[in-house]
Scaffold this motif. Structure first.
Motif, short mmCIF file in Angstrom:
data_model
loop_
_atom_site.label_atom_id
_atom_site.label_comp_id
_atom_site.label_asym_id
_atom_site.label_seq_id
_atom_site.Cartn_x
_atom_site.Cartn_y
_atom_site.Cartn_z
N THR A 82 -7.88 -2.20 0.89
CA THR A 82 -8.88 -1.55 0.62
C THR A 82 -8.98 -1.56 -0.72
O THR A 82 -8.21 -1.34 -1.37
CB THR A 82 -9.47 -0.38 0.86
N ASP A 107 -7.32 7.24 0.19
CA ASP A 107 -7.37 6.62 1.67
C ASP A 107 -7.17 7.45 2.94
O ASP A 107 -7.82 7.10 3.83
CB ASP A 107 -5.69 5.87 0.76
N THR A 108 -6.49 8.91 2.89
CA THR A 108 -6.93 8.74 4.21
C THR A 108 -7.35 10.22 4.65
O THR A 108 -8.36 10.36 5.09
CB THR A 108 -4.84 8.87 5.30
N GLY A 109 -6.64 11.08 4.05
CA GLY A 109 -7.20 12.40 3.70
C GLY A 109 -5.64 13.41 3.31
O GLY A 109 -4.53 12.86 2.96
N SER A 144 -12.95 10.43 1.26
CA SER A 144 -13.59 9.08 1.01
C SER A 144 -14.91 8.66 1.67
O SER A 144 -16.02 8.13 0.82
CB SER A 144 -13.24 8.15 2.75
N ILE A 153 0.64 -0.95 -0.17
CA ILE A 153 -0.02 -0.22 0.02
C ILE A 153 0.67 1.15 -0.03
O ILE A 153 0.50 2.41 -0.41
CB ILE A 153 -0.59 0.11 0.89
N GLN A 213 -6.79 1.38 -2.15
CA GLN A 213 -5.84 0.98 -1.86
C GLN A 213 -5.00 0.16 -3.43
O GLN A 213 -3.56 0.12 -4.04
CB GLN A 213 -4.95 0.11 -1.07
N THR A 237 -11.12 14.79 4.52
CA THR A 237 -11.19 13.27 3.86
C THR A 237 -12.50 13.51 3.12
O THR A 237 -13.14 14.59 2.27
CB THR A 237 -12.01 11.93 4.91
#
Lengths: 288, 387
Positions: free
Chosen positions: A141, A213-215, A124, A13, A144, A122
């Motif tokens: 995920t 993925d994260t932010g 997402s 990842i 990823q 974020t």
């Protein structure tokens, strides 16, 4: 439970995002011949473009992503034509260009912070669910996996373009020797301009993927840039294959390193490797 | 040609020295005058108090919320006639909660704005960084949010209205062992004074209660990748994760724990009060518990906050900053703006009717004598108090 499959997944990842960022950085570095810190802010711009267009204005996600890529590419192109090109024409040294690009990074980062606040955001929420896949006991995920696929795709595309197209050959020629390329009739300024555009697009893509993925946050550019630079130095400056090798090597070293030693040492691992490479193998694993 | 150049160089040098001389004289004249002006005007000039907090950066939400509370305090004091007939003015400085920025903010407040006292900073590492500066300048400092144990010994001029972590982490540990019946704790802490302090306090109290601390590792404040740490925790099979990170990082760790299907109760500390964490974490945040520092703001204060920030959100640091300001106002009204006098008076002050706790008195370390905590759990995307 065995921890190794998950560590491998975690490394893949991290490695795929490092690879993408390293590919873009490598491209502008090998033609422009200076460390472009401004590349860090292209990630921020790409991420925030999607955030603004799709999350605030509510445009469909594909439109937001596409526009975001164009915007980050254009900003990178403008940074080159407005700041770096005149400096290069004046034969400014690499240090001057480095500092100018640091200025670009800081200034644009501040603009983003003023427009969107410094709050961590974020992306997402824009995705309809982020499925988690279990592969040999390691969780990964959908975002990823997409990152990994895009990393490999970009790598292949760049390798093919650089090797087989006229434009790619011109880029390779410039990275070998800019003066000679000029003499044989390559429009170096134009080529370097488009290289900065493409590297901006790649940086923007990286920023979006990080956002999903994260932010994202305005100050995220520098830490990611440093990881990309480390990956490039490990892999070998100016070498596309080096980017992928460096990105994954760095990711595996970081993630497997903190298997045995506490997590607070993660950046120490990263920069320890960087120092070792600079001392003993400054041209990287795959010198050009 | 050579003598000429030398001569030219000599002239240029002379010119530079002349300019330097002029600047020095000009500086003396201007600054001398300014000194006189301040002397004359000092009677009517407002009393200045400095505020240091994260107005930008990851913790900007905490900073903005706290600033709003301080602004309410300033309005309250000034509408009641100010301090001894002088108005109160607060100078706001942004530190982003970093020691370096906080240091320059403190230096600016002390030497340029000449503040009588300082409210700040939010993060313990930043407060500890400016402690020696205010100590040397003899300017009292009241922190409204720095809970690290070390702040107790930071100096004679360092006070705080917010209670120390030692109390919070042992409260959390007792709750985890006794009420939640957890036996094996894994701790992830942000690698700074705050994180280390709470993690130590928790594992000691957790062990004392019969539990076991099986994992305790730090994470860089800027890192957004906790996957490998979480993978290690998954392999260890701990039954509770004590998560000591700040907003901006907390939601990521919580989400990544869910992605790795880590089935574990997550327990955090007071910074998780920040609603942005739960907005970002979405479903992954459901069921996360955390301690909050018990605050009992009055309805009047709540209404004023709502008018300022536009939502019901009151982060704990706001009421503590408001009370800190009111205490400073009270003390300065009694003893004037001399730093040492304010400090001495603070050790004796007894302030009642505040919005953060019913009564604030400082002990010999400048810590509040009493502290109350509550447990919150996230339900339907919002933290609610566990009864």
């Amino acid at each position: 439970m065995d921890i190794v499959p998950q560590l491998i997944a975690n490394s893949i990842i991290a490695g795929s995002i490092y690879t993408i960022l390293a590919l873009g950085f490598n491209l502008s570095f090998s033609t422009g011949k200076f460390i472009d810190m401004g590349y860090g802010v292209m990630m921020v711009i790409g991420g925030y473009a999607v955030f603004y267009l799709s999350k605030i204005l509510g445009l469909p996600l594909p439109v937001g992503i596409l526009l975001g890529l164009v915007i980050s590419g254009l900003v990178s192109y403008l940074a080159y034509t407005v700041v770096y090109k005149p400096l290069r024409a004046r034969k400014a040294s690499g240090a001057v260009l480095l500092i100018a690009s640091l200025g670009v990074l800081t200034a644009l980062q501040a603009v983003i912070a003023i427009l969107f606040t410094s709050q961590f955001q974020t992306l997402s929420g824009l995705l309809s669910g982020n499925r988690v896949f279990e592969i040999f006991g390691g969780a990964i995920t959908a975002v990823q996996l997409t990152t990994l696929a895009l990393g490999i795709f970009l790598f292949v595309i760049l390798a093919v373009i650089l090797k087989y197209t006229m434009c790619g050959k011109a880029v390779t020629a410039i990275s070998d020797d800019e003066e000679v390329s000029k003499i044989v009739g390559i429009n170096t300024e134009k080529i370097i301009g488009s290289v900065f555009f493409i590297s901006g697009v790649i940086g923007g893509l990286g920023g979006m993927l990080i956002g999903f993925d994260t932010g994202i946050e305005p100050i995220m550019g520098l830490p990611w840039l440093l990881s990309a630079v480390t990956a490039v130095i490990i892999g070998g400056i100016g070498n596309v294959y080096g980017s992928i090798a460096g990105g994954f090597l760095l990711a595996f070293a970081e993630n497997f390193g903190i298997w045995q030693i506490p997590g607070e040492w993660k950046s120490a691992i990263t920069f320890g490797i960087l120092i070792l490479f600079l001392l003993f193998r400054p041209r990287g694993l795959f010198p050009k | 040609m050579e003598p000429d150049t030398q001569n030219g160089g000599g002239m240029a040098k002379l010119g530079i020295w002349l300019v330097v001389l002029l600047l020095i004289i000009g500086g003396i004249v201007v600054y001398g005058k300014r000194g006189e002006d301040t002397k004359k005007a000092s009677v009517k000039e407002p009393i200045k108090i400095g505020f240091i907090g994260p107005l930008t950066g990851d913790l900007a939400n905490i900073g903005a919320n706290t600033k709003a509370a301080v602004e309410i305090g300033v309005d309250d004091i000034n509408s009641a006639g100010g301090i001894g007939g002088r108005t109160l003015e607060v100078v706001y400085e942004d530190s982003q909660c970093t020691p370096a920025k906080s240091t320059s903010a403190a230096n600016k407040l002390i030497s340029v704005d000449k503040v009588a006292a300082i409210l700040g900073d939010t993060c313990s590492s930043a407060t500890l960084a400016i402690a020696p500066i205010v100590e040397q300048a003899k300017v009292p400092l009241i922190s409204y949010a720095s809970t690290a144990a070390k702040v107790s010994d930071a100096g004679d001029f360092i006070f705080r209205t917010v209670p120390s972590d030692v109390l919070q982490s042992s409260f959390a540990a007792k709750y985890a062992v006794e009420k939640l019946a957890k036996k094996k704790v894994a701790i992830i802490f942000v690698n700074n004074d705050w994180g280390l302090g709470l993690s130590k306090g928790f594992s000691e109290a957790f062990k004392a209660g019969g539990g076991e601390a099986v994992f305790s590792e730090g994470i860089d404040a800027t890192s957004k990748d906790a996957r490998s740490l979480l993978s290690k925790i998954k392999a260890i099979k701990a039954d509770i994760l004590y998560l000591l990170v700040m907003p901006g990082q907390a939601e990521i760790v919580i989400k990544q724990a869910q992605e790795l299907s880590l089935k574990i109760s997550i327990f955090g500390a007071d910074p998780l009060e920040d609603m942005t964490v739960w907005n970002n974490a979405g479903k992954a945040g459901e069921g996360v518990m955390f301690t909050t520092i018990g605050t009992s703001p009055s309805d009047d204060f709540k209404a004023k906050m709502k008018a300022k920030v536009g939502s019901d959100e009151i982060i704990y640091s706001g009421p503590f900053a408001y009370d800190g300001l009111k205490i400073l106002g009270k003390v300065i009204g009694e003893v004037g703006t001399d730093g040492t006098a304010i400090k001495d008076a603070l050790y004796k002050v007894s302030y009642e009717g505040g919005v953060s706790s019913p009564k604030i008195e400082f002990d010999q370390n400048g810590d509040p004598k009493e502290a109350g905590y509550a447990i919150k759990i996230v339900k339907n995307g919002k933290p609610v108090v566990v009864k």
